[in-house]
Scaffold this active site. Sequence first.
Site, PDB file in Angstrom:
ATOM      1  N   LYS A   1      10.723   1.194 -29.897  1.00 14.76           N
ATOM      2  CA  LYS A   1      10.416   1.583 -28.529  1.00 14.76           C
ATOM      3  C   LYS A   1       9.505   2.788 -28.414  1.00 14.76           C
ATOM      4  O   LYS A   1       9.626   3.766 -29.145  1.00 14.76           O
ATOM      5  CB  LYS A   1      11.709   1.898 -27.773  1.00 14.76           C
ATOM      6  CG  LYS A   1      12.563   0.679 -27.528  1.00 14.76           C
ATOM      7  CD  LYS A   1      12.070  -0.134 -26.367  1.00 14.76           C
ATOM      8  CE  LYS A   1      12.778   0.334 -25.107  1.00 14.76           C
ATOM      9  NZ  LYS A   1      12.293  -0.393 -23.945  1.00 14.76           N
TER      10      LYS A   1
ATOM     11  N   HIS B   1      -1.726  -8.804  -4.743  1.00 14.52           N
ATOM     12  CA  HIS B   1      -0.381  -9.390  -4.918  1.00 14.52           C
ATOM     13  C   HIS B   1       0.054  -9.350  -6.392  1.00 14.52           C
ATOM     14  O   HIS B   1       0.907 -10.125  -6.801  1.00 14.52           O
ATOM     15  CB  HIS B   1      -0.320 -10.838  -4.415  1.00 14.52           C
ATOM     16  CG  HIS B   1      -0.964 -11.058  -3.094  1.00 14.52           C
ATOM     17  ND1 HIS B   1      -0.275 -11.035  -1.894  1.00 14.52           N
ATOM     18  CD2 HIS B   1      -2.265 -11.280  -2.765  1.00 14.52           C
ATOM     19  CE1 HIS B   1      -1.115 -11.248  -0.898  1.00 14.52           C
ATOM     20  NE2 HIS B   1      -2.333 -11.396  -1.394  1.00 14.52           N
TER      21      HIS B   1
ATOM     22  N   SER C   1      13.432   5.560 -28.403  1.00 12.49           N
ATOM     23  CA  SER C   1      14.794   5.147 -28.100  1.00 12.49           C
ATOM     24  C   SER C   1      15.676   5.524 -29.268  1.00 12.49           C
ATOM     25  O   SER C   1      15.259   5.451 -30.424  1.00 12.49           O
ATOM     26  CB  SER C   1      14.848   3.633 -27.886  1.00 12.49           C
ATOM     27  OG  SER C   1      16.177   3.171 -28.071  1.00 12.49           O
TER      28      SER C   1
ATOM     29  N   GLU D   1       7.425   7.248 -15.497  1.00 14.47           N
ATOM     30  CA  GLU D   1       8.579   6.872 -14.674  1.00 14.47           C
ATOM     31  C   GLU D   1       9.071   8.058 -13.849  1.00 14.47           C
ATOM     32  O   GLU D   1       9.444   7.923 -12.683  1.00 14.47           O
ATOM     33  CB  GLU D   1       9.705   6.340 -15.562  1.00 14.47           C
ATOM     34  CG  GLU D   1       9.366   5.035 -16.250  1.00 14.47           C
ATOM     35  CD  GLU D   1      10.406   4.656 -17.285  1.00 14.47           C
ATOM     36  OE1 GLU D   1      10.235   5.035 -18.458  1.00 14.47           O
ATOM     37  OE2 GLU D   1      11.402   4.024 -16.925  1.00 14.47           O
TER      38      GLU D   1
END
Length: 459
Positions: free
Chosen positions: A284, A157, A278, A291
Site C-alpha cells: 500500500k 459525469h 499500511s 484525503e
Amino acid sequence: ASNQMWGGRFAAGPDAIMEAINASIGFDRRMAAQDIAGSRAHAEMLGATGILEASDVEAIREGLLTVLSEIDAGTFEFSTALEDIHMNVEARLKEIIGEPAGRLHTGRSRNDQVATDFKLWVRDQLDAAEGGLLMLIRALLDQAEAGAGWVMPGFTHLQTAQPVTWGHHMMAYVEMFGRDLSRMRDARARMNTSPLGAAALAGTSFPIDRHMTAEALGFDVPAANSLDAVSDRDFALEFLGAASICAMHLSRFAEELVIWSSAQFRFVTLSDRFSTGSSIMPQKKNPDAAELIRAKVGRIFGANTALMMVMKGLPLTYSKDMQEDKEQVFDAADNLMLALAAMSGMVADMTANRDQLAAAAGSGFSTATDLADWLVRVLGLPFRDAHHITGSLVALAESRGCDLPDLTLADMTSAHPGITSDVFAVLGVENSVNSRTSYGGTAPDQVRAQVARWKEIVG
Ligand code: ARG
C-alpha cells in the site's frame, strides 16, 4: 476577591464556573502581538494629542515591549482569572510600570480593542492565504507547462467525454485558486478600516486622533461608525467564506488525486514524501494527505456556519457571544494554511504518468465528437444527423470490442456512404486536442498562452 479591572461595584468575585465560561485567554493569547501593537499605537496617540503626559507614554512604551518579550520568550504567565489577552497584558504592564499602566485604557474599551486585535490577526491570515495560494498556483503552472501537450481523458459525469491535455486540467485549478486569491485580496481591502477609538460603542469625549492610530496600524481609514466598528465581524466571515470556497476547490482536486493515484487509474504517482503506507498490507501507498485535504472543507465550512449562527441574532453592539468568533477562525485559518501547503507539496512532487494518460485518453470513444464534427464540416450534415450516425458507429465498435479508429472504411461507409478515409485523421487523440484552438480551449498552444498569462500575473 473582586476583579481588579471592574471590582468597584462588585462585592464578590466570580464563581469558578463563571470564570471557566467567561475566559477566552486559552485561545485569544494568540492575538498577543496584535494586542500589544494596538496598545502601542493607542498610547502614542494619547501622547501626541496631549491626553497623556510624555513620561507616562514612555513608561507604557517600554513596559509593553517588556511584556511582548516575555510572551515571545514563553515566560509570561497567562491567568484565567484575568479572562482575556487584553486584561492579561494590562495587568502585567501594571506590575512592571505601576500607575501609568492604568492610564492606557483612556478613551478605549475592550470592545474596540478586541475588534482591532482580531482584525489585525485576520488581516495577517489573508496575507498568509495569499502566499499559500501563490505557492500552489506556481506548482500548478510548472505541471501545466511540462504537460501542456500531454493528452488525457476529459470527463463529465466521471465518464470519458473528450480528450484534453494535462496542462489544461492543471490550468483549470489555476483559475479556481486564482479566484480564491482575488477573494482574499478583496476581503483584505474591504476589512481594512480601524475600529480603534470607537471605544465601548459611542466614541469618546477625549480628543483622540483615530486617523493616527489607523495609520500606525496599517489601516486605510478609521471605521466611520462607532456602533458598527465594535459589532462588525464581517471581516472574519468574509475570511471564512473565502476560506470555505478555497477549501472546496482543494477538496475537489484532492478527490481527483485520490482517484488518479488508484491502481485502476494510475494517472499520477504521488511522491513518497506525501504518501503513507499500511501497517498490514505491504503493497500500500495511500494518498492520506489528499484525503485529509478533502476533509478539511468540512471543518472550515463548519466554522463559517458556526460564526454566521453566532452573529445572526445579535442586537447592536457588542455581546459576549462575539467572543466565540476566534476559535472558529483560528481553526479554519490553521487548517487552510496546512491544506494549501500540503497541496502545494503534493503537486510539486507528483508525476503524471504520461503513457497511462495517453492510453486512457484514447479509450471510451473519446473522439466520437470529432467524428461527428467531421461529418458536419466535410459532408455538410446537420449536427443532429452526424450525432446519430456517429452513435451507430460507437455501438458497432462497442459490439466488436474495439475503439473507433479500429473500424474499417467499409464499416464507416455502411453508416454513411459519403465517409472517406480522411475521417481517420480526426479519430486520433492528438489531433483532437490540437484542433480545440478556440480561446480557452484545450489545444496545447492555448494552454501555453494561459500559462504565460498566469506567469505574468503571479510573477
Ligand atoms: N474577551 C472578549 C472577546 O473576545 C473581549 C471583549 C470583552 N468586552 C466586553 N464588553 N466584555 O470578545
